[in-house]
Write an enzyme that holds these catalytic residues in place. Sequence first.
Site, mmCIF file in Angstrom:
data_model
loop_
_atom_site.group_PDB
_atom_site.id
_atom_site.type_symbol
_atom_site.label_atom_id
_atom_site.label_comp_id
_atom_site.label_asym_id
_atom_site.label_seq_id
_atom_site.Cartn_x
_atom_site.Cartn_y
_atom_site.Cartn_z
ATOM 1 N N TYR A 53 0.635 -1.098 -0.046
ATOM 2 C CA TYR A 53 0.042 0.059 -0.085
ATOM 3 C C TYR A 53 0.715 1.545 -0.087
ATOM 4 C CZ TYR A 53 -3.490 -3.313 1.610
ATOM 5 O OH TYR A 53 -4.448 -4.456 1.991
ATOM 6 N N LYS A 78 1.656 -6.356 5.820
ATOM 7 C CA LYS A 78 1.882 -7.742 4.862
ATOM 8 C C LYS A 78 2.995 -7.429 4.051
ATOM 9 C CE LYS A 78 -3.173 -7.144 4.765
ATOM 10 N NZ LYS A 78 -3.283 -5.701 4.601
ATOM 11 N N HIS A 111 1.015 -11.764 2.132
ATOM 12 C CA HIS A 111 0.024 -11.109 1.518
ATOM 13 C C HIS A 111 -0.858 -11.931 0.274
ATOM 14 C CE1 HIS A 111 -1.500 -6.559 0.504
ATOM 15 N NE2 HIS A 111 -2.588 -7.488 0.330
ATOM 16 N N LEU A 193 -17.099 -4.388 2.779
ATOM 17 C CA LEU A 193 -18.371 -3.616 1.992
ATOM 18 C C LEU A 193 -18.340 -3.931 0.616
ATOM 19 C CD1 LEU A 193 -17.859 -0.236 3.695
ATOM 20 C CD2 LEU A 193 -19.504 -1.915 4.241
ATOM 21 N N LYS A 233 -12.653 0.383 5.084
ATOM 22 C CA LYS A 233 -11.703 1.656 4.646
ATOM 23 C C LYS A 233 -12.624 2.864 4.169
ATOM 24 C CE LYS A 233 -10.029 3.986 0.731
ATOM 25 N NZ LYS A 233 -10.825 4.505 -0.720
ATOM 26 N N SER A 234 -12.321 3.973 4.470
ATOM 27 C CA SER A 234 -13.103 5.172 3.924
ATOM 28 C C SER A 234 -11.937 6.308 4.255
ATOM 29 C CB SER A 234 -14.306 5.396 4.593
ATOM 30 O OG SER A 234 -14.753 6.917 4.324
ATOM 31 N N VAL A 235 -11.927 7.241 3.334
ATOM 32 C CA VAL A 235 -11.348 8.537 3.643
ATOM 33 C C VAL A 235 -12.197 9.769 3.904
ATOM 34 C CG1 VAL A 235 -9.450 8.273 2.038
ATOM 35 C CG2 VAL A 235 -11.333 9.159 1.333
ATOM 36 N N ARG A 239 -17.940 8.901 7.272
ATOM 37 C CA ARG A 239 -18.183 7.513 7.129
ATOM 38 C C ARG A 239 -17.238 6.794 7.959
ATOM 39 N NH1 ARG A 239 -18.212 6.828 0.277
ATOM 40 N NH2 ARG A 239 -20.252 7.430 0.074
ATOM 41 N N ASN A 243 -18.842 4.019 10.226
ATOM 42 C CA ASN A 243 -18.208 2.622 10.209
ATOM 43 C C ASN A 243 -17.903 1.963 11.611
ATOM 44 O OD1 ASN A 243 -19.131 2.714 7.600
ATOM 45 N ND2 ASN A 243 -16.792 2.925 6.853
HETATM 46 P P1 NAD Z 1 -14.190 -1.870 1.504
HETATM 47 O O1 NAD Z 1 -15.161 -3.019 1.373
HETATM 48 O O2 NAD Z 1 -13.724 -1.600 3.074
HETATM 49 O O3 NAD Z 1 -14.922 -0.720 0.788
HETATM 50 C C1 NAD Z 1 -14.231 0.646 0.684
HETATM 51 C C2 NAD Z 1 -15.298 1.632 0.038
HETATM 52 O O4 NAD Z 1 -16.421 1.511 0.373
HETATM 53 C C3 NAD Z 1 -14.828 3.025 0.126
HETATM 54 O O5 NAD Z 1 -13.675 3.426 -0.686
HETATM 55 C C4 NAD Z 1 -16.144 3.759 -0.215
HETATM 56 O O6 NAD Z 1 -16.368 3.800 -1.488
HETATM 57 C C5 NAD Z 1 -17.135 2.818 0.065
HETATM 58 N N1 NAD Z 1 -17.481 3.042 1.790
HETATM 59 C C6 NAD Z 1 -16.875 2.849 2.897
HETATM 60 N N2 NAD Z 1 -17.723 3.389 4.134
HETATM 61 C C7 NAD Z 1 -18.820 3.634 3.430
HETATM 62 C C8 NAD Z 1 -19.963 4.109 4.131
HETATM 63 N N3 NAD Z 1 -20.324 4.153 5.170
HETATM 64 N N4 NAD Z 1 -21.148 4.394 3.244
HETATM 65 C C9 NAD Z 1 -20.878 4.270 1.901
HETATM 66 N N5 NAD Z 1 -19.906 3.843 1.266
HETATM 67 C C10 NAD Z 1 -18.848 3.445 2.166
HETATM 68 O O7 NAD Z 1 -12.880 -1.931 0.487
HETATM 69 P P2 NAD Z 1 -11.392 -2.320 0.541
HETATM 70 O O8 NAD Z 1 -10.716 -1.159 0.994
HETATM 71 O O9 NAD Z 1 -10.886 -3.189 -0.400
HETATM 72 O O10 NAD Z 1 -11.224 -3.110 2.055
HETATM 73 C C11 NAD Z 1 -11.065 -2.737 3.166
HETATM 74 C C12 NAD Z 1 -9.617 -3.120 3.658
HETATM 75 O O11 NAD Z 1 -9.406 -4.571 3.624
HETATM 76 C C13 NAD Z 1 -8.509 -2.581 2.918
HETATM 77 O O12 NAD Z 1 -8.130 -1.214 3.186
HETATM 78 C C14 NAD Z 1 -7.315 -3.493 3.375
HETATM 79 O O13 NAD Z 1 -6.953 -2.997 4.587
HETATM 80 C C15 NAD Z 1 -7.869 -4.820 3.333
HETATM 81 N N6 NAD Z 1 -7.686 -5.304 1.959
HETATM 82 C C16 NAD Z 1 -6.771 -6.577 1.970
HETATM 83 C C17 NAD Z 1 -6.540 -7.264 0.853
HETATM 84 C C18 NAD Z 1 -5.783 -8.367 0.780
HETATM 85 O O14 NAD Z 1 -5.332 -8.783 -0.501
HETATM 86 N N7 NAD Z 1 -5.347 -8.958 1.775
HETATM 87 C C19 NAD Z 1 -7.363 -6.767 -0.207
HETATM 88 C C20 NAD Z 1 -8.149 -5.669 -0.399
HETATM 89 C C21 NAD Z 1 -8.346 -5.014 0.634
#
Ligand code: NAD
Length: 280
Positions: A53, A78, A111, A193, A233-235, A239, A243
């Site tokens: 990342y 990771k 990872h 999500l 995740k969110s920035v 949100r 969450n």
């Molecule tokens: P996620 O399922 O957490 O979705 C994030 C997205 O959902 C945001 O960018 C936004 O568009 C939306 N969102 C978030 N909160 C919301 C809310 N309250 N209302 C409406 N929309 C909302 O997706 P992610 O980031 O892919 O996964 C979460 C975490 O999992 C990553 O940040 C990472 O730490 C981990 N991850 C690991 C792997 C791996 O290969 N090990 C792969 C992907 C993600």
Amino acid sequence: MSNESIPSLLLNSGVQIPQLGFGVFQVPPKQTRDVVSTALDVGYRHIDTAQMYRNERGVGEALADSGLDRDEFFVTSKLNNAFHAHDDALAAFDRTLEELQLEHVDLFLIHWPLPAVDKYVEAWGALEEIYRSGHARAIGVSNFEPHHLRRLMDETTVVPAVNQVEVHPWLGNEDVRAVDAEHGIVTEAWSPLGRGRVLEDPTIARIAANLGKTPAQVVLRWHIERGDVIFPKSVTPARIKENVQLFDFELSDADMADISALDRGERVGSHPDTMNNTGR
Ligand code: NAD
């Protein structure tokens, strides 16, 4: 929001992991310090990052800024795909500690298994050394299918503490969760999500409207009640706060069943058997 309301699960290394954390995949490096600071302010105490990342430094800065004691937060990183060779893995781990400005991480994962590279058993040997050195309080894997897990457990000593895999209402990933459970491995659900895509689902919208909660809160609560670890995740500050507010309501058995029935085997990410990108 008090972090005391976030439950913890016990890992096989004897370490407690907060069941809800904050994920930083795709959080831009320059924004990471601020975004993670916001998450810590609203009560998250578990951050999920990765070498891939490229934002471990910002995570470390936010943790240092927070003034929290080391035993008050949990950090996972990771191993990057390019570093499965034993010595590369050890060197990459040292860089992670430097980036995070920490003496130890709480959890360090492989990872991806990268079957075409076929070095995950060698990489695990390096992680076992890191674990024994005390610089990782637990070690685990990510994106391991049952056959990868079985081989690892046949050929090495330490059973992974977690297996972090894609799980959300459209991908229950029940086969992997069952094998994890059989071996005392905690399942961590990544993209809980479904990267936001599952939130439009009418079943989830209906349950959310009935409960006076948002679709995201309903989906995250479904994971919590299934017993998986999650780190949405969110920035967006609103949100990020939304969450973490999951512990003042419950889903009925019927709601749980209706959400589980949405499983259609649909991934938002790569399949572990075909993901072989080492970034080189
Ligand atoms: P996620 O399922 O957490 O979705 C994030 C997205 O959902 C945001 O960018 C936004 O568009 C939306 N969102 C978030 N909160 C919301 C809310 N309250 N209302 C409406 N929309 C909302 O997706 P992610 O980031 O892919 O996964 C979460 C975490 O999992 C990553 O940040 C990472 O730490 C981990 N991850 C690991 C792997 C791996 O290969 N090990 C792969 C992907 C993600």
